[in-house]
Motif scaffolding. Structure first.
Motif, PDB file in Angstrom:
ATOM      1  N   ILE A  13       0.834  -1.199   0.000  1.00 10.93           N
ATOM      2  CA  ILE A  13       0.000   0.000   0.000  1.00 10.93           C
ATOM      3  C   ILE A  13       0.873   1.255   0.000  1.00 10.93           C
ATOM      4  CG2 ILE A  13      -1.896  -1.158   1.189  1.00 10.93           C
ATOM      5  CD1 ILE A  13      -1.060   0.304   3.740  1.00 10.93           C
ATOM      6  N   THR A  14       0.268   2.367  -0.356  1.00  6.33           N
ATOM      7  CA  THR A  14       0.953   3.661  -0.348  1.00  6.33           C
ATOM      8  C   THR A  14       0.634   4.396   0.955  1.00  6.33           C
ATOM      9  OG1 THR A  14      -0.903   4.821  -1.381  1.00  6.33           O
ATOM     10  CG2 THR A  14       0.749   3.829  -2.855  1.00  6.33           C
ATOM     11  N   TRP A  15       1.356   5.510   1.187  1.00  7.60           N
ATOM     12  CA  TRP A  15       1.074   6.304   2.382  1.00  7.60           C
ATOM     13  C   TRP A  15      -0.331   6.900   2.331  1.00  7.60           C
ATOM     14  CZ3 TRP A  15       3.626   5.357   6.440  1.00  7.60           C
ATOM     15  CH2 TRP A  15       4.985   5.073   6.409  1.00  7.60           C
ATOM     16  N   ARG A  16      -0.807   7.230   1.131  1.00  5.51           N
ATOM     17  CA  ARG A  16      -2.181   7.745   1.001  1.00  5.51           C
ATOM     18  C   ARG A  16      -3.185   6.696   1.473  1.00  5.51           C
ATOM     19  NH1 ARG A  16      -3.119   8.508  -4.709  1.00  5.51           N
ATOM     20  NH2 ARG A  16      -2.746  10.746  -4.594  1.00  5.51           N
ATOM     21  N   GLN A  17      -3.010   5.454   0.988  1.00  7.47           N
ATOM     22  CA  GLN A  17      -3.907   4.382   1.403  1.00  7.47           C
ATOM     23  C   GLN A  17      -3.816   4.129   2.903  1.00  7.47           C
ATOM     24  OE1 GLN A  17      -2.099   1.767  -1.636  1.00  7.47           O
ATOM     25  NE2 GLN A  17      -4.189   1.152  -2.170  1.00  7.47           N
ATOM     26  N   PHE A  18      -2.602   4.184   3.417  1.00  7.44           N
ATOM     27  CA  PHE A  18      -2.393   3.957   4.843  1.00  7.44           C
ATOM     28  C   PHE A  18      -3.182   4.966   5.680  1.00  7.44           C
ATOM     29  CE2 PHE A  18       0.039   5.111   8.677  1.00  7.44           C
ATOM     30  CZ  PHE A  18       0.040   3.892   9.340  1.00  7.44           C
ATOM     31  N   VAL A  19      -3.058   6.260   5.347  1.00  3.50           N
ATOM     32  CA  VAL A  19      -3.750   7.286   6.116  1.00  3.50           C
ATOM     33  C   VAL A  19      -5.256   7.190   5.916  1.00  3.50           C
ATOM     34  CG1 VAL A  19      -4.063   9.768   6.420  1.00  3.50           C
ATOM     35  CG2 VAL A  19      -1.771   8.835   6.123  1.00  3.50           C
ATOM     36  N   ASN A  20      -5.707   6.988   4.669  1.00  4.74           N
ATOM     37  CA  ASN A  20      -7.141   6.903   4.406  1.00  4.74           C
ATOM     38  C   ASN A  20      -7.786   5.732   5.134  1.00  4.74           C
ATOM     39  OD1 ASN A  20      -7.255   9.170   2.798  1.00  4.74           O
ATOM     40  ND2 ASN A  20      -7.055   8.061   0.867  1.00  4.74           N
ATOM     41  N   GLU A  21      -7.117   4.583   5.127  1.00  3.97           N
ATOM     42  CA  GLU A  21      -7.644   3.406   5.826  1.00  3.97           C
ATOM     43  C   GLU A  21      -7.769   3.687   7.320  1.00  3.97           C
ATOM     44  OE1 GLU A  21      -8.783   0.551   4.895  1.00  3.97           O
ATOM     45  OE2 GLU A  21      -8.065   0.146   2.874  1.00  3.97           O
ATOM     46  N   ASN A  22      -6.766   4.328   7.883  1.00  2.00           N
ATOM     47  CA  ASN A  22      -6.789   4.608   9.315  1.00  2.00           C
ATOM     48  C   ASN A  22      -7.812   5.672   9.672  1.00  2.00           C
ATOM     49  OD1 ASN A  22      -4.579   3.160  11.019  1.00  2.00           O
ATOM     50  ND2 ASN A  22      -3.609   3.584   9.047  1.00  2.00           N
TER      51      ASN A  22
END
Length: 562
Positions: free
Chosen positions: A354-363
């Motif tokens: 995953i990317t950092w964007r996905q990481f933050v959005n998921e959280n």
């Protein structure tokens, strides 16, 4: 024709070796063995100790290195280790677990790990497996501290290991980023170190009493290395090049370690210093509004229990491989002095990276279901409104009311044509006593980031601290934001770059496990479902880092709707 025959021959040899490797499963390997662990007071060390006690119950002894603190002896610190929540299951299911765990006084900051001669002789006589986990992972640690813990302790433990007559495996925990400087592909091999380990230790010893000079030469020594942690890990790894024909050694390189996925409990973490934890904790508390980061880059994160399962499996593999080589002198001569098992435990090349964007959005999606009780409160006496668009920022301040109980409401509206470019929300609320609601802007341009810092961090901090001073209270916000900005600078190197970390040895390790071992020591990141994982991850941050009890959840949700 000859080429095909050679390929068939090589394949047959590999299959024969794999069969030999599988001749003993992991649990059987650890039966009646004696283990020496360093770093057991840290996050990874505790997860490792918990896993060994629960899944390898046939272990005879586990020696754990514990450093005395100013007001605490090793027995008190030993007790504190087992006060951790992750050991509750062990206490109920294995009531005699303490019979096999033996604390040893030591200190990785000191020569020979601060071990007494008596303890050293016991280790040399009894130990079968070493897990050297101890390290200073602080990016801003002084060079002296980083060298002593990350380099000297490794060298000294290798020297001790040479006298261990029963040693079967020595696994050193490094980092996948140890040789990241000047490279985009990080292979499972040793690279040229920035400096020879013994030379570096000698320089530190020579300047031992002059911390000022050490601090002055640090930047010159680091050169392109982002911090003392990566510099010393790269240096320490090279120590294994000279001993790989003498000792059964291997290097295990995890990426960014985050909370557990399943074991011993989902979402457990006690390390508040890792990159994701620092930022998400500040984000969930509503402090963090802007992050300098390239959200398109890979978030090379790995759950702690997967790391530990891979680490334990690598010790088994190291021992089995060494046994096979020792029984085949011709083969041992071929690899002698030039090959060492190195395991890149990374998610960068997995199918579900995953990317950092996905990481933050998921959280953020999970945080909306599990909000912090301290992230939202309205005490309105003045209002600050921002209207933000992709190409312009309009900033206006409207002061309209004064009450005896001074507070501040901050309303923010983001206007954007692309949902991917912004993490959006409506209505941020700040009071002197309570932190803002959860939100953040991810931006890779430093100039733009500084504008956001000024508008969303510094001005509110100045206003809040001014109000605090007027009310006779201690100002905290400005200093807190300075620490956060410094943290962003420390982590920036890893937030704006991509690396590819091939994990062929990890794949081979997985393929060599039997089905029972794969179930008990699962470390296959390809099967990890991140969207399910992040629910437990956010819950873990709430419980174990933010220290927000579940009893406050309904209250927090009500405030979110205000």
């Amino acid at each position: 024709m000859l080429f095909r025959k050679q390929k068939r021959f090589d394949a047959m040899n590999r299959e024969k070796e794999n069969t030999e490797l599988r001749s003993q499963d992991i649990i059987s390997f650890f039966d009646d063995s004696t283990i020496f662990l360093t770093g057991v007071t840290g996050f990874l060390g505790q997860v490792l100790l918990s896993k060994l006690l629960t899944s390898c119950s046939g272990i005879r002894k586990i020696f754990i290195l514990i450093r005395e603190k100013k007001n605490k002896g090793i027995n008190e610190r030993f007790k504190e280790i087992f006060d951790a929540l992750i050991f509750d299951k062990i206490k109920s299911e294995y009531p005699h677990y303490l019979d096999k765990v033996i604390p040893i006084k030591g200190d990785c900051l000191k020569p020979i790990l601060g071990l007494s001669k008596t303890d050293r002789l016991i280790l040399e006589k009894e130990v079968n497996v070493i897990f050297h986990v101890a390290a200073t992972i602080r990016f801003n640690a002084s060079l002296k501290e980083a060298v002593n813990i990350n380099v000297r302790s490794t060298r000294d433990l290798l020297n001790i290991a040479k006298n261990m007559t029963m040693l079967q495996a020595f696994v050193y925990v490094s980092t996948v980023f140890s040789s990241c400087v000047g490279r985009t592909i990080l292979e499972e091999k040793l690279y040229e170190p920035p400096i020879q380990a013994n030379n570096l230790i000698s320089w530190i010893d020579l300047l031992n009493d002059d911390a000022t000079i050490i601090d002055r030469i640090t930047s010159g020594l680091l050169d392109q290395y982002p911090n003392t942690y990566i510099f010393t890990k790269a240096t320490a790894e090279n120590l294994f090049d000279s001993v790989c024909s003498e000792l059964p050694v291997s290097i295990f390189r995890p990426a960014i370690v985050i909370s557990t996925a399943k074991e011993p409990i989902p979402g457990w973490i006690n390390n508040g210093r890792s990159i994701p934890v620092v930022f998400l904790t500040a984000l969930f508390k509503g402090l963090l509004k802007t992050v300098l980061i390239d959200k398109t880059k890979k978030a090379d994160i790995v759950p702690a229990d997967y790391v530990i399962n891979g680490l334990i499996s690598s010790a088994w593999y190291t021992a089995q491989r060494w046994k096979i080589l020792k029984n085949d002198p011709a083969k041992f001569e071929v690899i002698k002095g030039r090959e060492i098992p190195i395991f890149n435990f990374s998610s960068s090349e997995t199918k579900n990276c995953i990317t950092w964007r996905q990481f933050v959005n998921e959280n953020l999606a999970m945080e909306s279901e599990l909000p912090s009780s301290s992230s939202l409160r309205i005490l309105s006496t003045s209002s600050v409104m921002f209207l933000m668009a992709e190409k312009y920022v309009v900033y206006s301040i409207i002061l309209f009311k004064m009450l005896s109980d001074v507070g501040l409401t901050l309303n923010v509206l983001y206007v954007s044509s692309s949902n991917d470019d912004w993490i959006t929300f409506l209505g941020i609320y700040l009071s002197v006593r309570v932190i803002w609601a959860c939100s953040a802007i991810l931006n890779k341009y430093e100039f733009v980031h500084r504008i956001y810092v000024f508008l969303l961090h510094l001005i509110p901090a100045f206003v809040v601290d001014t109000v605090a001073i007027l009310r006779g209270k201690k100002p905290k916000m400005w200093q807190l934001y300075q620490k956060m900005h410094k943290m962003n600078e420390l982590f920036l190197y890893f937030l704006i770059r991509n690396w590819s970390s091939p994990s062929n040895n990890v794949k081979e390790l997985w393929n060599n496990l039997g089905e029972r071992d794969k179930q008990i020591f699962n470390f296959n990141l390809n099967n990890l479902k991140w969207n399910e994982y992040f629910g437990d991850y956010v819950m873990g941050l709430r419980l174990y880092v933010v220290k927000d009890d579940l009893d406050t959840l309904s209250y927090a949700k009500k405030k979110r709707k205000m």
